[in-house]
Design an enzyme around this catalytic site. Structure first.
Site, PDB file in Angstrom:
ATOM      1  N   ILE A  58       0.801  -1.219   0.000  1.00  0.00           N
ATOM      2  CA  ILE A  58       0.000   0.000   0.000  1.00  0.00           C
ATOM      3  C   ILE A  58       0.836   1.271   0.000  1.00  0.00           C
ATOM      4  CG2 ILE A  58      -0.186   0.145   2.503  1.00  0.00           C
ATOM      5  CD1 ILE A  58      -2.945   0.928  -0.107  1.00  0.00           C
ATOM      6  N   TYR A  59       2.078   1.212   0.431  1.00  0.00           N
ATOM      7  CA  TYR A  59       2.901   2.417   0.474  1.00  0.00           C
ATOM      8  C   TYR A  59       3.107   2.947  -0.943  1.00  0.00           C
ATOM      9  CZ  TYR A  59       4.180   0.831   5.212  1.00  0.00           C
ATOM     10  OH  TYR A  59       4.164   0.399   6.520  1.00  0.00           O
ATOM     11  N   GLY A  60       2.604   4.152  -1.169  1.00  0.00           N
ATOM     12  CA  GLY A  60       2.717   4.738  -2.504  1.00  0.00           C
ATOM     13  C   GLY A  60       1.978   3.936  -3.556  1.00  0.00           C
ATOM     14  N   LEU A  61       0.966   3.160  -3.127  1.00  0.00           N
ATOM     15  CA  LEU A  61       0.217   2.294  -4.048  1.00  0.00           C
ATOM     16  C   LEU A  61       1.159   1.450  -4.902  1.00  0.00           C
ATOM     17  CD1 LEU A  61      -2.699   4.652  -5.178  1.00  0.00           C
ATOM     18  CD2 LEU A  61      -2.826   2.666  -3.657  1.00  0.00           C
ATOM     19  N   LYS A  86       4.168  -6.201   3.088  1.00  0.00           N
ATOM     20  CA  LYS A  86       2.885  -6.516   3.724  1.00  0.00           C
ATOM     21  C   LYS A  86       1.752  -6.513   2.701  1.00  0.00           C
ATOM     22  CE  LYS A  86       4.469  -3.394   7.373  1.00  0.00           C
ATOM     23  NZ  LYS A  86       5.188  -2.525   6.426  1.00  0.00           N
TER      24      LYS A  86
END
Length: 326
Positions: A58-61, A86
């Site tokens: 999810i970080y920065g999609l 993750k």
């Protein structure tokens, strides 16, 4: 850099983990660092011996994973790095785009492998507990990606102790792979894990790798100071799930400031030294945006807080309800 076992597992990690949430293409956060801005931080991590790198889909999609993958190939060797990522948060509208269903696990691990440019992930973590998916379905799917060679170890993050215990129990009943780590929120301003989770982790030999060990930087600067990143966020609804700060937290931050001044060191070192003092903590995750962030983290390893200092840091804490559990 000291290398420690992650809990009672055979996996050894650097005592400080490089958190990669700050890296991205700016789609989700204007303060995110792209490849060029992140380069000196990755180089510094390698030079300091920080070989435990943590990111998430999810970080920065997905762009954080892509940046981490390119840095992995450019600045070090894959075999020298313990790579963690993750799944759980929404990455797409399809049935495998979010959560911890079997389909999501299978789709998201392959997507992360592609973005990271590697054929295996050292530590694959569930980002949250999924109340909509049977525990057995999740644990069997995670076990299958381990047996397929795509993942070496499993970890969890941010849930109630009973939920974590239930997932571990399901793995034990069926002979599936257990979690070896818990990535939970822990800092001088967020100590709720001390109530039940840390005791469970110690009993089961699971290592804690706390996120936000400096409470989003709140204990790294005087109480009234606000960073550029924090000024751009709504502090009443903190999108990263930290509980709201309490008025009594000022006394804690003031104590950090006094102790740091007496020792002649930055406040961040005192805050991190306190986290490192807990025996269940394997490696706190530090998410740097500036070179001094990693330097302070490594320097904190050499700080041994006295009993009086520890008491001063802890005396004003007041309980709060975590906002990210389900």
């Amino acid at each position: 850099m000291e290398q420690v076992r992650l809990g009672s597992s055979g996996l050894r990690v650097s005592r400080i983990a490089l958190g990669c949430m700050s890296f991205g293409d700016g789609r989700r956060a204007t303060w995110a660092l792209g490849d060029d801005a992140a380069e000196p931080i990755f180089r510094q991590a390698v030079e300091l011996g920080i070989t435990f790198w943590d990111t998430a889909n999810i970080y920065g999609l997905g762009s954080s994973e892509e940046i981490v993958g390119r840095a992995l190939r450019k600045y070090t060797m894959r075999d020298d790095i313990v790579l963690a990522t993750k799944l759980f948060q929404p990455m797409g509208e399809g049935p495998g785009g979010r959560g911890l269903s079997r389909r999501a696990v299978m789709e998201q691990v392959d997507a992360s492998l592609r973005r990271l440019g590697t054929d295996y992930i050292d530590l694959y973590q569930i980002h949250r507990f999924d109340p909509e998916t049977p525990i057995e379905e999740t644990m069997e799917a995670l076990h299958d990606v381990v047996k397929a060679g795509k993942v070496r170890y499993l970890g969890a993050s941010s849930m109630w102790a009973w939920q974590f215990a239930s997932m571990q129990h399901a793995a034990d009943l069926h002979g599936w792979t257990r979690f070896v780590s818990m990535q939970d929120q822990y800092s001088l301003l967020a100590r709720e894990e001390e109530r039940e989770m840390f005791g469970l982790l110690a009993h089961q030999g699971v290592g804690a790798i706390p996120w936000s060990p400096l409470a989003g930087g709140k204990v790294a600067r005087p109480w009234g100071d606000i960073s550029t990143r924090r000024a751009s966020e709504d502090r009443q609804t903190d999108q990263y799930g930290r509980p709201l700060f309490l008025d009594t937290d000022k006394a804690i931050v003031d104590a950090v400031e006094r102790i740091a001044a007496a020792r002649g060191v930055p406040m961040a070192r005192i805050g991190l030294a306190w986290v490192l003092k807990n025996p269940v903590v394997s490696a706190p995750i530090v998410g740097p945006t500036k070179p001094q962030h990693l330097a302070d983290a490594v320097a904190a390893l050499d700080i041994d807080l006295t009993d009086d200092e520890t008491a001063a840091l802890e005396e004003h804490y007041r309980p709060r309800t975590p906002t990210y559990y389900r």
